[in-house]
Write an enzyme that holds these catalytic residues in place. Structure first.
Site, PDB file in Angstrom:
ATOM      1  CG  HIS A   1      -2.050   0.913   1.190  1.00  0.00           C
ATOM      2  ND1 HIS A   1      -2.207   1.937   2.118  1.00  0.00           N
ATOM      3  CD2 HIS A   1      -3.102   1.035   0.352  1.00  0.00           C
ATOM      4  CE1 HIS A   1      -3.302   2.611   1.855  1.00  0.00           C
ATOM      5  NE2 HIS A   1      -3.865   2.099   0.789  1.00  0.00           N
TER       6      HIS A   1
ATOM      7  CE  LYS B   1      -1.365   5.285  -0.720  1.00  0.00           C
ATOM      8  NZ  LYS B   1      -1.766   3.976  -1.148  1.00  0.00           N
TER       9      LYS B   1
ATOM     10  CG  ASP C   1      18.798  11.629  -9.889  1.00  0.00           C
ATOM     11  OD1 ASP C   1      18.795  10.565 -10.538  1.00  0.00           O
ATOM     12  OD2 ASP C   1      18.742  12.753 -10.412  1.00  0.00           O
TER      13      ASP C   1
ATOM     14  CG  HIS D   1      -7.261   8.919   0.292  1.00  0.00           C
ATOM     15  ND1 HIS D   1      -5.939   8.752  -0.100  1.00  0.00           N
ATOM     16  CD2 HIS D   1      -7.799   7.675   0.334  1.00  0.00           C
ATOM     17  CE1 HIS D   1      -5.704   7.464  -0.293  1.00  0.00           C
ATOM     18  NE2 HIS D   1      -6.801   6.777  -0.032  1.00  0.00           N
TER      19      HIS D   1
ATOM     20  CE  LYS E   1      -4.065   7.128   2.835  1.00  0.00           C
ATOM     21  NZ  LYS E   1      -5.235   6.372   2.876  1.00  0.00           N
TER      22      LYS E   1
ATOM     23  CG  ASP F   1       0.252  15.990  23.664  1.00  0.00           C
ATOM     24  OD1 ASP F   1      -0.931  16.402  23.657  1.00  0.00           O
ATOM     25  OD2 ASP F   1       0.703  15.266  24.556  1.00  0.00           O
TER      26      ASP F   1
END
Length: 471
Positions: free
Chosen positions: A216, A218, A223, A390, A392, A397
């Protein structure tokens, strides 16, 4: 009568097998017993293919393990990372979260990073494409989903061009996430010289019983010096072109500095897992210039390492003032659920933003099944109404963590994820501002109103929750 007795014995044996194999994961045992009860003949067959605990089929030999250990040690030394014996004076006193990250995480804290935070896809993708176009040596990409649409074609054409220019291009895509991608898209990349590999293809996953374990992550690394990670896959819906979901709110990051080396490290381990080729050339770990003052710890997790679950749990139980969460899917494991309730009862400001419009109804119903008990404990929930959220993000704190992992059991235990912990005020403050802005376009869920939903809706939520460990 005999066949009834035999069927009953077979059913009892199946139940016993699930109880034995899932004794350490009781919430999954309950789910599989429900499935066995609803469809006894097919339930155990489904459990055979989906319920298996993860075991890596491709093991490193002794030389590769030694090289990997050497690379980790060299990266740690080059990054000037924190250790138990050497702690820079600007580091805050060690609390429970810092202790967990120091002792349990496989990747240390890095300094000298510069982080850019994106709150939506349009600018993020333009920057990604710009950096890829300027690549000189190598481009590494992992994406759970790649679409054969306008944005996907832009990436394809650019990668083809760079491969023909002599840049080494490697692309990993997930076998389930890219199930509809099409062979023509992949073949055009291969013909141009792009090294492209599928992470657990569908048929192979069925044969190896790995179908429930997905990559999952991404990731884009250019370089070895510029890294991108977060919630954005490659497709038009991630720039708001989905007719149902509309505006797409996400959180993604561009980073330069020492943390990029650990993103690269994660990609190259995944490449070995799929390709069997362990890339150890020093060119993949170039010297990094100090670009900023951000202190960042990359966190990689998967079915073979639960560091993301440990991180989120530690953040929640250690928070004293605030816990802000944004997630498209909210299916917490029992420990995090109890920790959130305890925090709210202890007068910690706990707020959670969920999408008002679901993209996966059953998962959405499962998410709603947790809302009532947390509302009763004092947690405040909000529905994001501007489009689909979407992002996440977990803010506890003065610390924040974000990446590809959702707040659900699947991300914690069944998928390969990559995220980061941010320790400095600049990035954390930016994520807090994004959260507050999202609150302004969200509707708070009130307990009395939520309890008035229909009995049919409550039944859907109950059923979805029973199956939620599989999502």
């Amino acid at each position: 009568m005999l066949w009834i007795i035999l069927a009953l014995i077979l059913f009892i044996v199946q139940i016993a097998a699930v109880v034995i194999f899932e004794f350490s994961r009781p919430y999954k045992a309950v789910t599989w017993m429900v499935i066995l009860f609803l469809c006894p003949p097919m339930g155990f067959l489904l459990y055979f293919f989906v319920g298996k605990e993860y075991a890596c089929k491709r093991l490193m030999n002794r030389e590769d393990r030694m090289l990997l250990k050497q690379i980790k040690e060299q990266l740690s030394d080059r990054c000037g990372c924190e250790t138990k014996k050497e702690r820079r004076p600007d580091v805050k006193p060690k609390d429970r979260v810092h202790a967990m990250l120091e002792n349990a995480a496989a990747i240390p804290v890095t300094a000298g990073n510069e982080t850019t935070v994106y709150a939506e896809g349009t600018q993020a993708f333009e920057d990604m494409l710009k950096e890829i176009a300027m690549a000189k040596r190598h481009i590494h990409i992992t994406s759970y989903i790649i679409r054969n649409d306008q944005l996907g074609l832009r990436f394809q054409q650019l990668l083809i061009r760079k491969a023909r220019e002599g840049v080494k291009v490697r692309l990993l895509y997930d076998g389930i996430g890219c199930l509809r991608l099409g062979k023509s898209y992949i073949n055009r990349l291969k013909e141009a010289g792009v090294e492209i590999e599928c992470f657990f293809p569908l048929l192979l996953s069925l044969f190896n019983r790995h179908i429930n374990f997905r990559n999952h992550r991404k990731i884009i690394i250019v370089d070895g010096k510029i890294g991108y990670f977060g919630g954005l896959n490659i497709g038009d819906e991630y720039v708001g072109k989905d007719s149902k979901l509309g505006y797409w709110r996400d959180t993604h990051f561009r980073i330069e500095g020492n943390a990029v080396l650990w993103i690269q490290y994660t990609f190259l381990i995944d490449w070995f897992l799929v390709k069997g080729e362990f890339l150890t050339d020093p060119e993949y770990y170039p010297a990094q210039e100090k670009k900023g003052d951000d202190r960042v710890q990359i966190v990689k997790s998967g079915p073979d390492e639960t560091s993301m679950l440990e991180l989120i749990f530690s953040c929640v139980v250690s928070a004293k003032k605030r816990i802000y969460i944004e997630t498209p899917y909210f299916i917490p494991d029992p420990g995090i659920l109890f920790a959130l309730k305890t925090a709210a009862i202890s007068k910690v400001d706990v707020r959670i933003i969920l999408p008002a419009v679901p993209d996966h109804p059953i998962v959405y119903w499962a998410s709603l099944s947790y809302v009532k008990e947390l509302l009763q404990a004092g947690v405040r929930f909000y529905f994001y109404e501007k489009g689909f959220i979407h992002a996440k993000v977990v803010i506890a704190d003065d610390l924040a963590c974000s990446g590809s992992a959702n707040m659900d059991i699947r991300s914690f235990c069944g998928q390969f994820e990559l995220g980061a912990v941010f320790f400095n005020g600049g990035v954390v403050d930016r994520l807090v501002r994004d959260f507050v802005r999202d609150l302004s376009v969200s509707k708070e869920i009130l307990l009395a109103q939520f309890e008035s939903r229909s009995n049919f809706q409550k039944c859907k939520e109950t059923f979805a929750r029973l199956l939620s460990p599989l999502f």
